[in-house]
Enzyme design. Structure first.
Site, PDB file in Angstrom:
ATOM      1  CB  SER A  91      21.062   0.364 -17.792  1.00 53.87           C
ATOM      2  OG  SER A  91      20.711   1.006 -17.647  1.00 53.87           O
ATOM      3  CD  GLU A 187      16.572  12.735 -21.073  1.00 53.06           C
ATOM      4  OE1 GLU A 187      15.967  13.063 -20.459  1.00 53.06           O
ATOM      5  OE2 GLU A 187      17.789  11.902 -20.590  1.00 53.06           O
ATOM      6  CE  LYS A 253      24.061  -1.750 -14.652  1.00 54.81           C
ATOM      7  NZ  LYS A 253      22.289  -2.617 -14.911  1.00 54.81           N
TER       8      LYS A 253
END
Length: 306
Positions: A91, A187, A253
């Protein structure tokens, strides 16, 4: 480290002026500076060896493979460990994709309302799942992707910049020849060892993050929007933030995936500076459980070595 370098810069300037004014001291000054330079080179080499050893010890302690790249943007000095090895970015891409979105769109366009359906929702979408009936502003979606790591928001970001390949193309235009972006959420988090899909290196990610947050990839107003989103990240308290002094400001992040993948990328503002820190860790067993403490302890090594 920044303040020390500034003091050395002032000393170097004073010595240079003195050499111009008193030529009889030229040979002595030159010899002294050469000795000092050799000593400092030796100190840097020793420090790099020490941090390398500490990172290696962390790998053994946590049974993990660790990738580290930290850039001090005030001095361009770096601390690195496995900087060119590939890791699944998971991510962490959301912060950079938000940067690409800002790069390609006006600030006014962030007020555009984006609609989506229940069928568009994927696992872990804590913000977007609440607004299926009304939709969300593009800026709110980008913020949800960065701050809450909302996966549906991440996919919408991808769609707005041409999909994973559009994201990859944007990074290529910035000089990144390394990052491979192939799949959507969720995915892209598979992180199968040896699979180069949806991977990058610590150095490549650090370079991109530097360009977006303190470089010239975005104008100042857009840089501020991105860094404010990152400062408000709600998923990174136990990662880089846990390894730095409390008076430093962090915008980060995080990311997580299979095979014990745990990532955190950050821009960190200590007083009078803006270094970039990137940490990426990955275990090789599919059922491995990541450990946030690894990221925090690796950050402490960086802070100590800087």
């Amino acid at each position: 480290m920044i303040l020390k370098n500034k003091r050395m810069l002032k000393i170097g300037i004073c010595v240079g002026i003195l050499g111009l004014s008193i030529t009889s001291l030229e040979a002595f000054t030159g010899e002294s500076l050469q000795v000092e330079a050799k000593e400092k080179t030796g100190q840097v080499k020793h420090k790099n060896q020490a941090t390398h050893k500490e990172f290696s010890q962390l790998e053994k302690k946590f049974d993990a493979r660790l990738g580290v790249y930290a850039i001090d943007t005030g001095t361009n000095q770096t601390i690195s460990y496995r900087p060119n090895e590939r890791f699944a970015f998971a991510s962490t891409y959301k912060a950079l994709a938000a940067g690409v979105l800002l790069q390609q769109n006006s600030i006014d366009s962030l007020n555009e309302v984006i609609t989506y359906t229940k069928e568009d929702l994927v696992d872990y979408s804590p913000v977007t799942e609440k607004h299926v009936d009304t939709g969300m502003k593009l800026g709110e979606i980008a913020e949800a992707a960065v701050r809450s790591s909302d996966n549906t928001a991440g996919n919408i970001l991808f769609n707005k910049i041409g999909g994973p390949k559009g994201y990859e193309k944007a990074l290529r235009h910035m000089g990144d020849r390394i990052t491979m972006s192939n799949r959507f959420e969720t995915e892209l988090n598979e992180a199968i060892p040896g699979d180069i899909r949806d991977t990058s290196t610590a150095k490549a990610i650090a370079t991109n993050l530097k360009a977006f947050t303190v470089g010239n990839a975005l104008p100042a107003e857009k840089r501020k929007i991105l860094t404010e989103w990152m400062k408000g990240n709600a998923t990174g308290d136990k990662l880089i933030r846990a390894g730095i002094p409390t008076d430093w400001v962090v915008g980060d992040k995080s990311g997580a995936g299979s095979y014990g993948t745990r990532n955190d990328i950050a821009v960190v503002w200590p007083p009078n500076s803006a270094p970039i820190i990137v940490l990426i860790s990955s275990k090789d067993e599919k059922e491995a459980i990541y450990n946030d403490q690894l990221i925090a302890e690796a950050t402490k090594v960086i802070v100590k070595g800087s």
